[in-house]
Design a protein around this motif. Structure first.
Motif, PDB file in Angstrom:
ATOM      1  N   LEU A 183      10.598 -23.337  -8.286  1.00  0.00           N
ATOM      2  CA  LEU A 183       9.469 -22.486  -8.479  1.00  0.00           C
ATOM      3  C   LEU A 183       9.885 -21.202  -9.072  1.00  0.00           C
ATOM      4  N   GLN A 184       9.784 -21.070 -10.280  1.00  0.00           N
ATOM      5  CA  GLN A 184       9.881 -19.483 -10.735  1.00  0.00           C
ATOM      6  C   GLN A 184       8.761 -18.799 -10.999  1.00  0.00           C
ATOM      7  N   VAL A 185       8.369 -17.605  -9.997  1.00  0.00           N
ATOM      8  CA  VAL A 185       7.108 -16.993 -10.040  1.00  0.00           C
ATOM      9  C   VAL A 185       7.578 -15.567 -10.564  1.00  0.00           C
ATOM     10  N   ALA A 186       6.394 -14.943 -10.928  1.00  0.00           N
ATOM     11  CA  ALA A 186       6.369 -13.327 -11.396  1.00  0.00           C
ATOM     12  C   ALA A 186       5.320 -12.809 -10.684  1.00  0.00           C
ATOM     13  N   GLY A 187       5.460 -11.977  -9.783  1.00  0.00           N
ATOM     14  CA  GLY A 187       4.402 -11.059  -8.956  1.00  0.00           C
ATOM     15  C   GLY A 187       4.234 -11.788  -7.693  1.00  0.00           C
ATOM     16  N   ILE A 188       3.635 -11.085  -6.738  1.00  0.00           N
ATOM     17  CA  ILE A 188       3.376 -11.396  -5.592  1.00  0.00           C
ATOM     18  C   ILE A 188       2.413 -12.538  -5.314  1.00  0.00           C
ATOM     19  N   ASP A 189       1.320 -12.592  -6.205  1.00  0.00           N
ATOM     20  CA  ASP A 189       0.371 -13.690  -6.010  1.00  0.00           C
ATOM     21  C   ASP A 189       0.673 -15.021  -6.120  1.00  0.00           C
ATOM     22  N   ASP A 190       1.693 -15.175  -7.445  1.00  0.00           N
ATOM     23  CA  ASP A 190       2.344 -16.329  -7.518  1.00  0.00           C
ATOM     24  C   ASP A 190       3.146 -16.790  -6.706  1.00  0.00           C
ATOM     25  N   PHE A 191       3.911 -15.766  -5.850  1.00  0.00           N
ATOM     26  CA  PHE A 191       5.012 -16.023  -5.129  1.00  0.00           C
ATOM     27  C   PHE A 191       4.479 -16.703  -3.855  1.00  0.00           C
ATOM     28  N   ARG A 192       3.241 -15.863  -3.228  1.00  0.00           N
ATOM     29  CA  ARG A 192       2.544 -16.607  -2.275  1.00  0.00           C
ATOM     30  C   ARG A 192       2.208 -18.060  -2.504  1.00  0.00           C
ATOM     31  N   ALA A 193       1.665 -18.493  -3.628  1.00  0.00           N
ATOM     32  CA  ALA A 193       1.187 -19.712  -3.907  1.00  0.00           C
ATOM     33  C   ALA A 193       2.325 -20.811  -4.069  1.00  0.00           C
ATOM     34  N   ILE A 220       7.785  -6.293  -4.919  1.00  0.00           N
ATOM     35  CA  ILE A 220       8.698  -5.607  -3.858  1.00  0.00           C
ATOM     36  C   ILE A 220       9.027  -6.358  -2.719  1.00  0.00           C
ATOM     37  N   GLN A 221      10.331  -6.243  -2.386  1.00  0.00           N
ATOM     38  CA  GLN A 221      11.033  -6.960  -1.254  1.00  0.00           C
ATOM     39  C   GLN A 221      10.319  -6.938  -0.254  1.00  0.00           C
ATOM     40  N   SER A 222       9.648  -5.946   0.292  1.00  0.00           N
ATOM     41  CA  SER A 222       8.791  -5.885   1.457  1.00  0.00           C
ATOM     42  C   SER A 222       7.507  -6.518   1.437  1.00  0.00           C
ATOM     43  N   GLN A 223       7.054  -6.751   0.194  1.00  0.00           N
ATOM     44  CA  GLN A 223       5.797  -7.700   0.064  1.00  0.00           C
ATOM     45  C   GLN A 223       6.367  -9.189   0.016  1.00  0.00           C
ATOM     46  N   VAL A 224       7.626  -9.520  -0.320  1.00  0.00           N
ATOM     47  CA  VAL A 224       8.046 -10.730  -0.353  1.00  0.00           C
ATOM     48  C   VAL A 224       8.295 -11.101   1.112  1.00  0.00           C
ATOM     49  N   ILE A 225       8.939 -10.132   1.918  1.00  0.00           N
ATOM     50  CA  ILE A 225       8.897 -10.641   3.174  1.00  0.00           C
ATOM     51  C   ILE A 225       7.674 -10.908   3.966  1.00  0.00           C
ATOM     52  N   GLY A 226       6.559 -10.070   3.481  1.00  0.00           N
ATOM     53  CA  GLY A 226       5.647 -10.113   4.217  1.00  0.00           C
ATOM     54  C   GLY A 226       4.618 -11.266   4.229  1.00  0.00           C
ATOM     55  N   ALA A 227       4.928 -11.758   2.735  1.00  0.00           N
ATOM     56  CA  ALA A 227       4.213 -13.131   2.448  1.00  0.00           C
ATOM     57  C   ALA A 227       4.880 -14.290   3.097  1.00  0.00           C
ATOM     58  N   VAL A 228       6.156 -14.122   3.307  1.00  0.00           N
ATOM     59  CA  VAL A 228       7.096 -15.369   3.873  1.00  0.00           C
ATOM     60  C   VAL A 228       6.433 -15.118   5.699  1.00  0.00           C
ATOM     61  N   GLU A 232       0.732  -1.067   0.097  1.00  0.00           N
ATOM     62  CA  GLU A 232      -0.239  -0.047  -0.127  1.00  0.00           C
ATOM     63  C   GLU A 232       0.614   1.115  -0.106  1.00  0.00           C
ATOM     64  N   GLY A 233       0.470   2.268  -0.877  1.00  0.00           N
ATOM     65  CA  GLY A 233       1.167   3.422  -1.072  1.00  0.00           C
ATOM     66  C   GLY A 233       2.565   3.335  -1.456  1.00  0.00           C
ATOM     67  N   ALA A 234       3.082   2.219  -2.072  1.00  0.00           N
ATOM     68  CA  ALA A 234       4.441   2.101  -2.808  1.00  0.00           C
ATOM     69  C   ALA A 234       4.257   2.479  -4.236  1.00  0.00           C
ATOM     70  N   PRO A 235       5.335   3.102  -4.608  1.00  0.00           N
ATOM     71  CA  PRO A 235       5.395   3.354  -6.109  1.00  0.00           C
ATOM     72  C   PRO A 235       5.288   2.093  -7.213  1.00  0.00           C
ATOM     73  N   ALA A 236       4.559   2.657  -8.293  1.00  0.00           N
ATOM     74  CA  ALA A 236       4.719   1.713  -9.146  1.00  0.00           C
ATOM     75  C   ALA A 236       5.557   0.924  -9.541  1.00  0.00           C
ATOM     76  N   VAL A 237       5.602  -0.245 -10.100  1.00  0.00           N
ATOM     77  CA  VAL A 237       6.803  -0.964 -10.534  1.00  0.00           C
ATOM     78  C   VAL A 237       6.370  -1.650 -11.842  1.00  0.00           C
ATOM     79  N   ALA A 238       7.557  -1.805 -12.516  1.00  0.00           N
ATOM     80  CA  ALA A 238       7.385  -2.209 -14.064  1.00  0.00           C
ATOM     81  C   ALA A 238       6.894  -3.895 -14.005  1.00  0.00           C
ATOM     82  N   ASP A 239       6.233  -4.125 -15.085  1.00  0.00           N
ATOM     83  CA  ASP A 239       6.083  -5.496 -15.492  1.00  0.00           C
ATOM     84  C   ASP A 239       5.499  -6.428 -14.323  1.00  0.00           C
ATOM     85  N   GLY A 240       4.702  -5.653 -13.258  1.00  0.00           N
ATOM     86  CA  GLY A 240       4.045  -6.617 -12.226  1.00  0.00           C
ATOM     87  C   GLY A 240       5.081  -7.200 -11.291  1.00  0.00           C
ATOM     88  N   LEU A 241       6.391  -6.478 -11.128  1.00  0.00           N
ATOM     89  CA  LEU A 241       7.366  -7.006 -10.468  1.00  0.00           C
ATOM     90  C   LEU A 241       6.802  -7.054  -8.850  1.00  0.00           C
TER      91      LEU A 241
END
Length: 646
Positions: free
Chosen positions: A564-574, A402-410, A391-400
């Motif tokens: 498991l090679q993923v793109a985007g935070i939703d695929d990462f969570r799965a 964000i590292q803080s989202q990766v940490i949050g998901a784990v 929330e509030g993070a700047p837009a990223v290219a190609d649906g990448l």
């Protein structure tokens, strides 16, 4: 008396050593890592083989590593996960095999973690000198490459004759089991001496228990500490790794609940309190939270428990800004108790906290101050939640992602007892600020040496420790999440092979930044424009071409891991959920945007900037540097308040 070779006697001795604390006995040496060459294959290697084939269930386990430095990292991580009550030995061949362990030795000593190093050495007899890989020094005939271990070991010895072995092994184990002295201990073993036989006394191989004492505070020192705390209006605890190693988490909880004092945590101390405890204000220092650092700035008495006060913890001596700030340092090491001219309290963390709680009976910090600390922590936790969701993070290219989202998901998808592990790059700082710790052993970031390449080997060591505890203590299972960037992964990924060979499951989150995200950001902040920090093709202008076509996912698969090679935070969570269900080592490869930082506090880290430069970016960075530098404090109080030799 028993006739054995020096190597055979060493292995038999290691098998017989145990530690005891609080009535619980533990085999101390849980195994030996090794890579064999001409310096140890016929010595230590033969001895380990002989014991493995003996049928004795107490034989010293052998683990075959793929990189000498990585073997030490795995052994060190094992010892940390076992609260330094169990450790491992590591053997390597003479020459480059031995010197490859030096980085691991430094890491162990800096982090005060026990590991026994058994490097092969050149011939003690010198009958065929110079042998392969022997260093010839025109000034010192008795020197070898193993002497490089001296400055990075807490103890170094060379066994030139079998008669020296008994006293050397006993002295080495005493140091390794002493919480105030422990670190890397190196016993260099000349290859001819390893194979030499001797009639050793049977008593050397008898079961031996090393009692790990809980040192109690000296009464006069305790009285001085209590007086200082009672005088405080804005006290703050800084919890370090000693809280966890001493298993003092319950004692810390009792102390802060009785006194209302808030707690900030160093990297090693993270998890001293659960993240949602009312007195927990989270990470402190250069990678700290806004809550902890706001309280640190105004604290008038700082109570350090089991911390060595690195520059990150103190934000390079700028985070504690009260004009009259005083320090009370509780530590098992006298060396650490006197840092910052503190009132020193030399004691085990659990015993010291219990004594302080009893002595402060009836005293509490001002309720308004305690409530403010809880409010500041809640505000930071809301910041963490926004970082987790993006929330509030700047837009990223190609649906990448964000590292803080990766940490949050784990964090969200891992179990409370699972362990997150990291060591270098931008990830440790982000984890320090953002990870919500739920278990005292659930956070493992090596930040004393911050060694790139520690991560995968360290994760293997932690998982081995967790499996041993499950077997011996009936403890619940833990998954280990290794968080590693592409920079560290490329430096040392070999222990994926070892994990596969051992049938051990580690979950590796591989964040693809196409370069050094952390040093790139630091370089830019220091006016060096991210020079030399990206993985790019060379052009006429330098290394500023297109992104290199490095396929780290394919590399991990080639080493035997599931990928498991993923793109985007939703695929990462799965993918995290899939990895949790698997029984095999799994690598989750995710691309992130390295230019999107995690939320931060204004804390500083002292990295000098060029005093003169033709670059405007460097000139501006120097002005910022000098402004921060003006806030540094010596933390010196009158000598009469600090001298304590009682």
């Amino acid at each position: 008396m028993t006739v054995l070779t020096v190597a055979q006697a060493t292995v038999r001795f290691l098998e017989a050593q145990h530690t005891e604390r609080d009535g619980v006995e533990t085999p101390f040496f849980a195994g030996c890592w090794g890579i064999f060459g001409h310096g140890n294959v016929a010595g230590v290697g033969q001895a380990l083989l002989e014991r493995e084939q003996s049928g004795d269930p107490s034989h010293l386990r052998f683990f075959h590593g793929r990189n000498e430095q990585a073997m030490v990292h795995a052994a060190v991580a094992y010892a940390r996960q076992r609260d330094r009550l169990a450790a491992m030995a590591v053997t390597a061949s003479v020459g480059p095999g031995a010197t490859n362990m030096v980085t691991g030795a430094a890491l162990a000593t800096i982090n005060r973690l026990p590991v026994l190093l058994l490097p092969g050495d050149t011939f003690a007899t010198r009958v065929a000198s110079p042998v392969l890989q022997e260093l010839e020094n025109v000034q010192q005939g008795d020197i070898s490459v193993n002497d490089i271990f001296r400055p990075v070991s807490v103890h170094f010895d060379r066994i030139d004759r079998p008669e020296q072995l008994a006293s050397a092994l006993l002295h080495a184990t005493r140091i390794l089991t002493d919480p105030a002295e422990t670190g890397a201990v190196t016993l260099a073993l000349p290859q001819d001496v390893q194979a030499e036989s001797y009639d050793f006394p049977d008593e050397l191989f008898a079961r031996r228990v090393w009692h790990v004492a809980r040192t109690v505070p000296q009464p006069a020192a305790l009285a001085r500490a209590v007086e200082a705390i009672r005088s405080a209006r804005r006290p703050l605890v800084v919890a370090g790794g000693g809280v966890t190693y001493s298993q003092a988490n319950d004692a810390l909880t009792a102390f802060v609940e009785a006194t209302g004092i808030p707690v900030g945590e160093s990297q090693a101390g993270k998890g001293a309190l659960p993240y949602d405890h009312p007195q927990s204000v989270g990470a402190i220092g250069a990678t700290g939270t806004t809550a902890a650092n706001a309280l640190a700035e105004e604290a008038d008495v700082v109570i350090g428990v089991g911390t060595r006060y690195s520059d990150f913890t103190t934000a390079s001596r700028t985070v504690f800004q009260d004009a009259g700030v005083r320090f009370v340092n509780l530590n098992v090491s006298a060396f650490d108790t006197h840092k910052h001219s503190a009132i020193g309290l030399v004691a085990d963390a659990r015993e010291g906290l219990t004594a302080l709680t009893d002595a402060l009976d009836g005293w509490r910090a001002d309720e308004a101050y305690t409530a403010r600390a809880t409010e500041l922590a809640a505000a930071w936790d809301a910041t963490v939640e926004r970082a987790y969701t993006g929330e509030g993070a700047p837009a990223v290219a190609d649906g990448l992602a964000i590292q803080s989202q990766v940490i949050g998901a784990v964090n969200e998808l891992s179990a409370p007892r699972d362990v997150v592990l990291c060591a270098a790059g931008s990830m440790p700082g982000d984890l320090h600020k953002l990870w919500r710790t739920r278990d005292r052993k659930g956070y493992h970031v090596e930040y004393g040496f911050s060694c790139m390449g520690y991560e995968i080997a360290g994760g293997l060591g932690v998982k081995l420790a967790a499996l041993d505890q499950e077997h011996a203590e009936g403890a619940a299972a833990r998954d280990v999440f290794v968080m590693v960037g592409d920079g560290s992964y490329l430096m040392m990924n070999t222990e994926i092979v070892t994990a596969v060979a051992e049938g051990i499951k580690v979950i590796i989150v591989l964040v693809q930044n196409h370069g050094y995200a952390s040093i790139g950001a630091l370089s830019q902040s220091l006016g060096s424009q991210r020079f030399g920090t990206a993985y790019r093709y060379r052009t006429e202008r330098g290394l500023d071409g297109g992104t290199l076509p490095v396929d780290l996912a394919a590399n991990a698969a080639s080493l035997g891991a599931d990928v498991l090679q993923v793109a985007g935070i939703d695929d990462f969570r799965a993918a995290v959920l899939t990895a949790k269900e698997s029984t095999r080592t799994t690598v989750i490869h995710v691309d992130t945007d390295p230019l999107v930082p995690a939320p931060d506090s204004p804390a500083w880290w002292d990295v000098p900037v060029s005093e003169v430069s033709v670059l405007e970016s460097t000139q501006q960075a120097r002005r910022v540097y000098e402004d921060h530098k003006s806030r540094q404090r010596p933390y010196l109080t009158p000598a009469s308040d600090t001298k304590d030799h009682s």
